[in-house]
Write a protein that holds these residues in place. Structure first.
Motif, PDB file in Angstrom:
ATOM      1  N   ARG A  14      49.890 -56.964 -32.382  1.00 31.78           N
ATOM      2  CA  ARG A  14      49.946 -57.975 -33.448  1.00 31.78           C
ATOM      3  C   ARG A  14      51.365 -58.495 -33.635  1.00 31.78           C
ATOM      4  O   ARG A  14      51.576 -59.686 -33.890  1.00 31.78           O
TER       5      ARG A  14
ATOM      6  N   ASN B  49      52.408 -62.344 -33.190  1.00 40.14           N
ATOM      7  CA  ASN B  49      53.089 -63.029 -34.289  1.00 40.14           C
ATOM      8  C   ASN B  49      54.362 -63.709 -33.801  1.00 40.14           C
ATOM      9  O   ASN B  49      54.708 -64.807 -34.241  1.00 40.14           O
TER      10      ASN B  49
ATOM     11  N   ARG C  72      51.299 -69.922 -41.965  1.00 37.26           N
ATOM     12  CA  ARG C  72      52.371 -70.465 -41.114  1.00 37.26           C
ATOM     13  C   ARG C  72      52.233 -71.976 -40.936  1.00 37.26           C
ATOM     14  O   ARG C  72      53.230 -72.672 -40.766  1.00 37.26           O
TER      15      ARG C  72
ATOM     16  N   GLN D 140      47.005 -65.541 -41.852  1.00 35.15           N
ATOM     17  CA  GLN D 140      48.386 -65.693 -41.364  1.00 35.15           C
ATOM     18  C   GLN D 140      48.602 -67.063 -40.740  1.00 35.15           C
ATOM     19  O   GLN D 140      49.642 -67.700 -40.954  1.00 35.15           O
TER      20      GLN D 140
END
Length: 385
Positions: free
Chosen positions: A246, A250, A286, A282
């Motif tokens: 992860r 990311n 973003r 997420q």
């Protein structure tokens, strides 16, 4: 043929410059006129033969004849190098090699010009794919302080093409010492290449040491996290592997199409929807293309029917003008949209190098075309805008 005429015309002018002393003084003597210049009557017979070859369209013979006549003096040396470089750029490497070998065969060649000719010949061999010959000459030229940076940079490229990562790293460190090194990101990738080899051999401690060095060179560095996740997975530490993967995703969302299935496999079926929900949240936070990238990765992995992806899929397809047309044509049927887009993604080149435009279905850290590092972007995302 026009290009040939221009090239050989420059060569002819170089010969005439050497013969008549253009740009320098000649001492008076036999074969000279009262003004100190030479007369046409003293031209070497082979010069006229070379012109005949040129007129009768025999450029190789003309080149051989003119090279024999062209003095490697300070007045003509740049003509040699310019011609050699031009031939190399045009892909006529054999002719470039002949020019530079002709220079090196001359005992009177000045040391600095000999070094330059060796570098040029090494570049010829590199262009011709003769990597061993190029490597040997670059190593020799690297001993000369004046051309060390150019030779070491070229050597680094040769080692990359041969996948000799330790030598590439050594060349990089020598460039660091003379303040001519590329980005530290490059050294991190060399260390990761070495770490990957150690992982294959089962030398996990050595791999971890190399990955720590890679993270010191460049941070954040997603590739190191990806390799650490591989190590954790091999050691059955699925929780750590999931966390590291992860982290890599990311830091480098371009990896999603490749690694999303692996991430969900590590998490297990019972945690799939929870994990997808977190990834969607997420991506929304973003902003930018991240949600679209996640949706396409889910479609490619046949996960568009998962509950957390349904709202995300509708958002992506209704908020983009081009994709909205696809959505409307499918009557808002999520599964139909997923099937049609999935079929396209399965046959599309998913990635593209941002430096040279090379495209591929798989992700590369090192572009096979231009040799740039970490320049691949999601291409299908671009094509479907």
């Amino acid at each position: 043929m026009l290009a040939w005429l221009l090239i050989l015309s420059a060569l002819v002018l170089g010969i005439l410059a050497g013969h008549f002393g253009w740009g320098k003084r000649w001492t008076k003597g036999v074969g000279s006129r009262s003004d100190g210049s030479r007369s046409f009557g003293k031209l070497h017979p082979d010069y006229l033969t070379g012109l005949e070859y040129l007129v009768t369209e025999q450029p190789d013979r003309a080149l051989d004849m003119f090279l024999k006549l062209l003095d490697a003096s300070a007045d003509t040396i740049e003509t040699h190098f310019a011609l050699g470089a031009l031939y190399r750029r045009r892909g006529e490497v054999e002719r470039a090699i002949r020019i530079h070998q002709n220079l090196l065969a001359r005992d009177e060649l000045a040391p600095e010009h000999r070094e330059q000719a060796l570098l040029a010949l090494a570049q010829d061999y590199l262009r011709a794919g003769l990597l061993d010959r190029a490597e040997g000459l670059f190593e020799k030229v690297a001993e000369a302080p004046r051309l060390r940076a150019s030779a070491l940079e070229a050597l680094r490229g040769v080692y990359e093409r041969q996948h000799e990562w330790q030598q590439a790293l050594d060349a990089y460190r020598q460039l660091v010492r003379i303040k001519a090194a590329p980005l530290r990101l490059v050294a991190s990738h060399y260390l990761c290449e070495l770490a990957a080899l150690e992982i294959e051999r089962g030398a996990i401690d050595a791999a971890r040491t190399l990955l720590r060095q890679a993270r010191r060179e460049s941070a954040p560095f997603p590739r190191a996290a990806l390799l650490r996740a591989q190590i954790a997975d091999r050691q059955n530490d699925r929780e750590l592997a999931t966390r590291l993967l992860r982290l890599a995703l990311n830091e480098c969302p371009e990896l999603l199409p490749e690694e999303l299935p692996h991430l969900l496999e590590l998490a297990g079926p019972e945690k799939r929807d929870v994990l997808l929900s977190e990834l969607v949240a997420q991506a929304r936070e973003r902003g930018g293309p991240d949600l679209k990238r996640l949706v396409f990765a889910a479609i490619a992995a046949d996960l568009s029917g998962a509950a957390p992806m349904r709202d995300a899929l509708e958002s992506v397809f209704t908020q983009d003008a081009t994709l909205n047309a696809v959505w409307q044509a499918a009557g808002g049927d999520e599964q139909r949209v997923a099937r049609e887009v999935g079929a396209l993604l399965n046959h599309a080149e998913r990635y593209r190098c941002s430096e040279c435009g090379f495209s591929a279905r798989s992700f590369y850290w090192h572009c096979p075309a231009c040799q740039s590092w970490q320049t691949f972007e999601s291409y299908a995302l671009v094509k479907l805008r």
